[in-house]
Design a protein around this motif. Structure first.
Motif, PDB file in Angstrom:
ATOM      1  N   TYR A  94       0.650  -1.353   0.080  1.00  0.00           N
ATOM      2  CA  TYR A  94      -0.060   0.025   0.103  1.00  0.00           C
ATOM      3  C   TYR A  94       0.745   1.339   0.090  1.00  0.00           C
ATOM      4  O   TYR A  94       1.862   1.304   0.759  1.00  0.00           O
ATOM      5  N   CYS A  95       0.687   2.254  -0.853  1.00  0.00           N
ATOM      6  CA  CYS A  95       0.998   3.694  -0.766  1.00  0.00           C
ATOM      7  C   CYS A  95       0.423   4.372   0.261  1.00  0.00           C
ATOM      8  O   CYS A  95      -0.581   4.104   0.312  1.00  0.00           O
ATOM      9  N   VAL A  96       1.372   5.037   0.992  1.00  0.00           N
ATOM     10  CA  VAL A  96       0.798   6.014   1.928  1.00  0.00           C
ATOM     11  C   VAL A  96       1.507   7.493   1.747  1.00  0.00           C
ATOM     12  O   VAL A  96       2.503   7.451   1.263  1.00  0.00           O
ATOM     13  N   ALA A  97       0.785   8.526   2.244  1.00  0.00           N
ATOM     14  CA  ALA A  97       1.242   9.817   2.341  1.00  0.00           C
ATOM     15  C   ALA A  97       0.784  10.397   3.439  1.00  0.00           C
ATOM     16  O   ALA A  97      -0.121  10.220   4.234  1.00  0.00           O
ATOM     17  N   ALA A  98       1.675  11.271   4.186  1.00  0.00           N
ATOM     18  CA  ALA A  98       1.341  11.871   5.233  1.00  0.00           C
ATOM     19  C   ALA A  98       2.130  13.249   5.429  1.00  0.00           C
ATOM     20  O   ALA A  98       3.329  13.450   4.798  1.00  0.00           O
ATOM     21  N   SER A  99       1.658  14.361   5.963  1.00  0.00           N
ATOM     22  CA  SER A  99       2.438  15.567   5.938  1.00  0.00           C
ATOM     23  C   SER A  99       3.494  15.559   7.011  1.00  0.00           C
ATOM     24  O   SER A  99       3.312  15.199   8.088  1.00  0.00           O
ATOM     25  N   THR A 100       4.610  15.688   6.446  1.00  0.00           N
ATOM     26  CA  THR A 100       5.984  15.543   7.103  1.00  0.00           C
ATOM     27  C   THR A 100       6.320  14.214   7.782  1.00  0.00           C
ATOM     28  O   THR A 100       7.567  14.076   8.002  1.00  0.00           O
ATOM     29  N   TYR A 101       5.490  13.341   8.191  1.00  0.00           N
ATOM     30  CA  TYR A 101       5.767  12.255   8.999  1.00  0.00           C
ATOM     31  C   TYR A 101       6.520  11.243   8.455  1.00  0.00           C
ATOM     32  O   TYR A 101       6.181  10.795   7.208  1.00  0.00           O
ATOM     33  N   ILE A 102       7.792  10.816   8.822  1.00  0.00           N
ATOM     34  CA  ILE A 102       8.540   9.616   8.321  1.00  0.00           C
ATOM     35  C   ILE A 102       8.688   8.446   9.123  1.00  0.00           C
ATOM     36  O   ILE A 102       9.899   7.998   9.055  1.00  0.00           O
ATOM     37  N   GLY A 103       7.806   8.156  10.355  1.00  0.00           N
ATOM     38  CA  GLY A 103       7.911   7.245  10.925  1.00  0.00           C
ATOM     39  C   GLY A 103       7.161   6.191  10.395  1.00  0.00           C
ATOM     40  O   GLY A 103       6.398   6.026   9.374  1.00  0.00           O
ATOM     41  N   SER A 104       6.994   4.887  11.418  1.00  0.00           N
ATOM     42  CA  SER A 104       6.443   3.726  10.809  1.00  0.00           C
ATOM     43  C   SER A 104       5.175   3.362  11.572  1.00  0.00           C
ATOM     44  O   SER A 104       4.489   2.476  11.584  1.00  0.00           O
ATOM     45  N   TYR A 109      -0.496   8.072   9.024  1.00  0.00           N
ATOM     46  CA  TYR A 109      -0.828   8.384   7.511  1.00  0.00           C
ATOM     47  C   TYR A 109      -2.185   8.290   7.160  1.00  0.00           C
ATOM     48  O   TYR A 109      -2.879   7.562   7.208  1.00  0.00           O
ATOM     49  N   PRO A 110      -2.812   9.678   6.787  1.00  0.00           N
ATOM     50  CA  PRO A 110      -4.305   9.844   6.513  1.00  0.00           C
ATOM     51  C   PRO A 110      -4.577   9.199   5.077  1.00  0.00           C
ATOM     52  O   PRO A 110      -5.648   8.931   5.033  1.00  0.00           O
ATOM     53  N   TYR A 111      -3.558   9.088   4.207  1.00  0.00           N
ATOM     54  CA  TYR A 111      -3.904   8.787   2.783  1.00  0.00           C
ATOM     55  C   TYR A 111      -3.371   7.553   2.551  1.00  0.00           C
ATOM     56  O   TYR A 111      -2.020   7.153   2.658  1.00  0.00           O
ATOM     57  N   TRP A 112      -4.103   6.516   1.909  1.00  0.00           N
ATOM     58  CA  TRP A 112      -3.804   5.146   1.588  1.00  0.00           C
ATOM     59  C   TRP A 112      -4.225   5.038   0.111  1.00  0.00           C
ATOM     60  O   TRP A 112      -5.277   5.381  -0.338  1.00  0.00           O
ATOM     61  N   GLY A 113      -3.328   4.224  -0.574  1.00  0.00           N
ATOM     62  CA  GLY A 113      -3.989   3.559  -1.966  1.00  0.00           C
ATOM     63  C   GLY A 113      -4.825   2.337  -1.760  1.00  0.00           C
ATOM     64  O   GLY A 113      -4.853   1.892  -0.552  1.00  0.00           O
ATOM     65  N   GLN A 114      -5.034   1.771  -3.084  1.00  0.00           N
ATOM     66  CA  GLN A 114      -5.854   0.700  -2.737  1.00  0.00           C
ATOM     67  C   GLN A 114      -5.028  -0.640  -2.548  1.00  0.00           C
ATOM     68  O   GLN A 114      -5.390  -1.701  -2.347  1.00  0.00           O
ATOM     69  N   GLY A 115      -3.771  -0.533  -2.945  1.00  0.00           N
ATOM     70  CA  GLY A 115      -2.911  -1.757  -2.899  1.00  0.00           C
ATOM     71  C   GLY A 115      -2.643  -2.271  -4.301  1.00  0.00           C
ATOM     72  O   GLY A 115      -3.346  -2.552  -5.018  1.00  0.00           O
TER      73      GLY A 115
END
Length: 122
Positions: A94-104, A109-115
């Motif tokens: 799954y692809c993810v995106a978050a404002s500035t956060y680069i943790g685990s 991560y509020p944004y996720w792809g479908q996979g």
């Protein structure tokens, strides 16, 4: 609503390579880090890797270090080069995106792809 679209999954034999890509079509995500999680059947979703907006900072799961490389393309795209693949890498990625956060932490991560499915055979 931000849409993340993954591409590049598939099947490969152990020891082979695959490259995943993710984009946010028609959107710019300023200052957003982008990365990848994965989930294997019957297992918890787990962090794989993330890269900062600038591309200068990365974070990898232990299982990915030395085998996977994450990079930014255009500012709303991310790539994951996976080498020396193992059967245990089989999962939906799954692809993810978050404002500035680069943790685990997946909850950050509020944004996720479908996979996209990655299958590694022995």
């Amino acid at each position: 609503q931000v849409q993340l679209v993954e591409s590049g999954g598939g099947s490969v034999q152990a020891g082979g390579s695959l490259s995943l890509s993710c984009a946010a079509p028609g959107r710019t995500l300023p200052s957003h880090a982008m990365g990848w999680f994965r989930q294997a059947p019957g297992k918890e979703r787990e962090f794989v890797a993330v890269v900062s907006w600038s591309g200068s900072n990365t974070n990898y799961a232990y299982s990915a270090k030395g085998r996977f490389t994450i990079s930014r393309g255009a500012k709303n795209t991310v790539h994951l080069q996976m080498d020396s693949l193992k059967p245990e890498d089989t999962a939906v990625y799954y692809c993810v995106a978050a404002s500035t956060y680069i943790g685990s932490n997946s909850t950050k991560y509020p944004y996720w792809g479908q996979g996209t499915q990655v299958t590694v055979s022995s």
